[in-house]
Design a protein around this motif. Structure first.
Motif, PDB file in Angstrom:
ATOM      1  N   LYS A  48      28.495 -17.228 -30.772  1.00  0.00           N
ATOM      2  CA  LYS A  48      29.073 -17.395 -32.098  1.00  0.00           C
ATOM      3  C   LYS A  48      28.815 -18.804 -32.612  1.00  0.00           C
ATOM      4  O   LYS A  48      28.804 -19.762 -31.844  1.00  0.00           O
ATOM      5  CB  LYS A  48      30.582 -17.133 -32.061  1.00  0.00           C
ATOM      6  CG  LYS A  48      30.957 -15.690 -31.787  1.00  0.00           C
ATOM      7  CD  LYS A  48      32.462 -15.499 -31.894  1.00  0.00           C
ATOM      8  CE  LYS A  48      32.842 -14.042 -31.688  1.00  0.00           C
ATOM      9  NZ  LYS A  48      34.292 -13.818 -31.837  1.00  0.00           N
TER      10      LYS A  48
ATOM     11  N   LYS B   3      21.600 -13.408 -41.814  1.00  0.00           N
ATOM     12  CA  LYS B   3      22.583 -12.663 -41.018  1.00  0.00           C
ATOM     13  C   LYS B   3      21.909 -11.584 -40.180  1.00  0.00           C
ATOM     14  O   LYS B   3      22.262 -11.370 -39.011  1.00  0.00           O
ATOM     15  CB  LYS B   3      23.639 -12.042 -41.941  1.00  0.00           C
ATOM     16  CG  LYS B   3      24.594 -13.059 -42.558  1.00  0.00           C
ATOM     17  CD  LYS B   3      25.615 -12.356 -43.443  1.00  0.00           C
ATOM     18  CE  LYS B   3      26.641 -13.352 -43.981  1.00  0.00           C
ATOM     19  NZ  LYS B   3      27.629 -12.691 -44.881  1.00  0.00           N
TER      20      LYS B   3
ATOM     21  N   LYS C   7      21.873 -11.455 -36.098  1.00  0.00           N
ATOM     22  CA  LYS C   7      22.351 -10.299 -35.325  1.00  0.00           C
ATOM     23  C   LYS C   7      21.269  -9.782 -34.381  1.00  0.00           C
ATOM     24  O   LYS C   7      21.537  -9.473 -33.216  1.00  0.00           O
ATOM     25  CB  LYS C   7      22.781  -9.186 -36.289  1.00  0.00           C
ATOM     26  CG  LYS C   7      23.422  -7.992 -35.606  1.00  0.00           C
ATOM     27  CD  LYS C   7      23.914  -6.986 -36.645  1.00  0.00           C
ATOM     28  CE  LYS C   7      24.596  -5.799 -35.961  1.00  0.00           C
ATOM     29  NZ  LYS C   7      25.075  -4.815 -36.972  1.00  0.00           N
TER      30      LYS C   7
ATOM     31  N   ASP D 253      26.252 -14.314 -33.563  1.00  0.00           N
ATOM     32  CA  ASP D 253      27.287 -13.866 -34.491  1.00  0.00           C
ATOM     33  C   ASP D 253      27.626 -15.024 -35.424  1.00  0.00           C
ATOM     34  O   ASP D 253      28.163 -16.042 -34.986  1.00  0.00           O
ATOM     35  CB  ASP D 253      28.522 -13.430 -33.698  1.00  0.00           C
ATOM     36  CG  ASP D 253      29.606 -12.845 -34.585  1.00  0.00           C
ATOM     37  OD1 ASP D 253      29.324 -12.599 -35.782  1.00  0.00           O
ATOM     38  OD2 ASP D 253      30.730 -12.632 -34.092  1.00  0.00           O
TER      39      ASP D 253
END
Length: 303
Positions: free
Chosen positions: A3, A24, A28, A33
């Motif tokens: 993350k 994004k 992924k 994340d």
């Protein structure tokens, strides 16, 4: 999945939506994340500093404070303008007592923690793919090789300037260079692209004056477009929403106002990486690009 705090900034929720979408999607696909900052604010873009540069520092410091409160020590800012302003806030808070005082005063009035320099590292999307993934791992994950696609990598002028706010750059082999940036070249080469020798990697596109002095911006962009084509590029890869919008918008204006047509397509580097990883054109937002590259991409077997 790892993350990282994610600061999209205003542009990625507006004209740079395809950059937001593709960043994004690539994150992924590569196991990252992106956790968006809660209740983030505009970094002041290129305008607030003209009124009060210390207010602009505070605006970025507030975003860094949010990342810190959320428990992160790293925040990713894909937009060159946001990345630049967050890095500059770090520098100002470490070197300018006036900025420290204004930040503390406004933070107190706003009722949130006062950010102190050094608490959070700001990275660009290029930094993360280069450092955390690397060319070897990226090449291993490629499903649709970009082979045959000739690309001019365009970094814009805010990614490396001014040099003193980017202390991690110019640190020898492996580090990014402020004079000759290469991270995007390295990443897209790992995805199979043929990078052309493009001399205007860090030239200004006139983004700050796109509306106030459109003629100057159009001529600056036209120089970038025509030089890329002269170098043999089919695509200009970008990593800045302002540059991307300026290149597309003034490509149209150059043809309409100056009668100078160029055919090079403009794509975010994350769109190219995403397609190389097997993501569809729609998934990375190619349909949102003005310089419609879909025929070219189909010819190359991408997306």
């Amino acid at each position: 999945m790892k993350k990282v705090a994610y600061y999209p900034g205003c542009a990625l929720e507006g004209t740079g939506h395809a950059y937001n979408r593709s960043t994004k999607a690539v994150g992924k696909a590569l196991g990252l994340d992106l956790v968006e900052l809660k209740n983030w604010n505009c970094c002041g873009a290129m305008e607030v500093k003209n009124i009060d540069p210390k207010i602009q520092t505070y605006l970025s410091a507030r975003n860094l404070s949010i990342a810190e409160d959320m428990g992160f020590d790293t925040v990713m800012a894909p937009c060159n303008g946001c990345y630049h302003n967050l890095k500059k806030a770090e520098y100002d808070l470490a070197h300018d007592a006036g900025s420290v005082e204004v930040n503390a005063r406004l933070s107190g009035k706003a009722g949130h923690n006062t950010y102190e320099a050094g608490g959070v590292e700001t990275i660009h999307a290029l930094d993360w793919i280069k450092r955390a993934v690397g060319e070897e791992e990226l090449a291993r994950r490629v499903k649709n090789n970009l082979k045959g696609l000739k690309i001019a990598n365009y970094y814009g002028c805010m990614y490396t300037r001014p040099r003193h706010i980017f202390p991690e750059k110019d640190q020898g082999p492996g580090s990014e260079s402020t004079a000759k940036p290469h991270y995007m070249d390295d990443i897209l080469a790992a995805a199979g692209a043929e990078n052309v020798d493009f001399p205007l990697k860090t030239a200004c596109c006139g983004g700050a004056h796109s509306l106030s002095d459109s003629d100057t911006s159009t001529r600056l962009v036209l120089n970038i477009l025509e030089t890329a084509e002269a170098c043999g590029a089919e695509v200009i890869a970008t990593e800045c929403p302002t540059c991307h919008t300026g290149l597309e918008m003034h490509q149209v204006r150059a043809e309409e106002v100056l009668g100078r047509k160029t055919n090079v397509k403009i794509l975010y580097f994350t769109q190219l990486v995403g397609m190389a990883l097997g993501l569809s054109q729609k998934k990375v937002g190619v349909q949102e690009n003005l310089s419609d590259p879909r025929d070219l991409l189909r010819q190359k077997g991408l997306g």
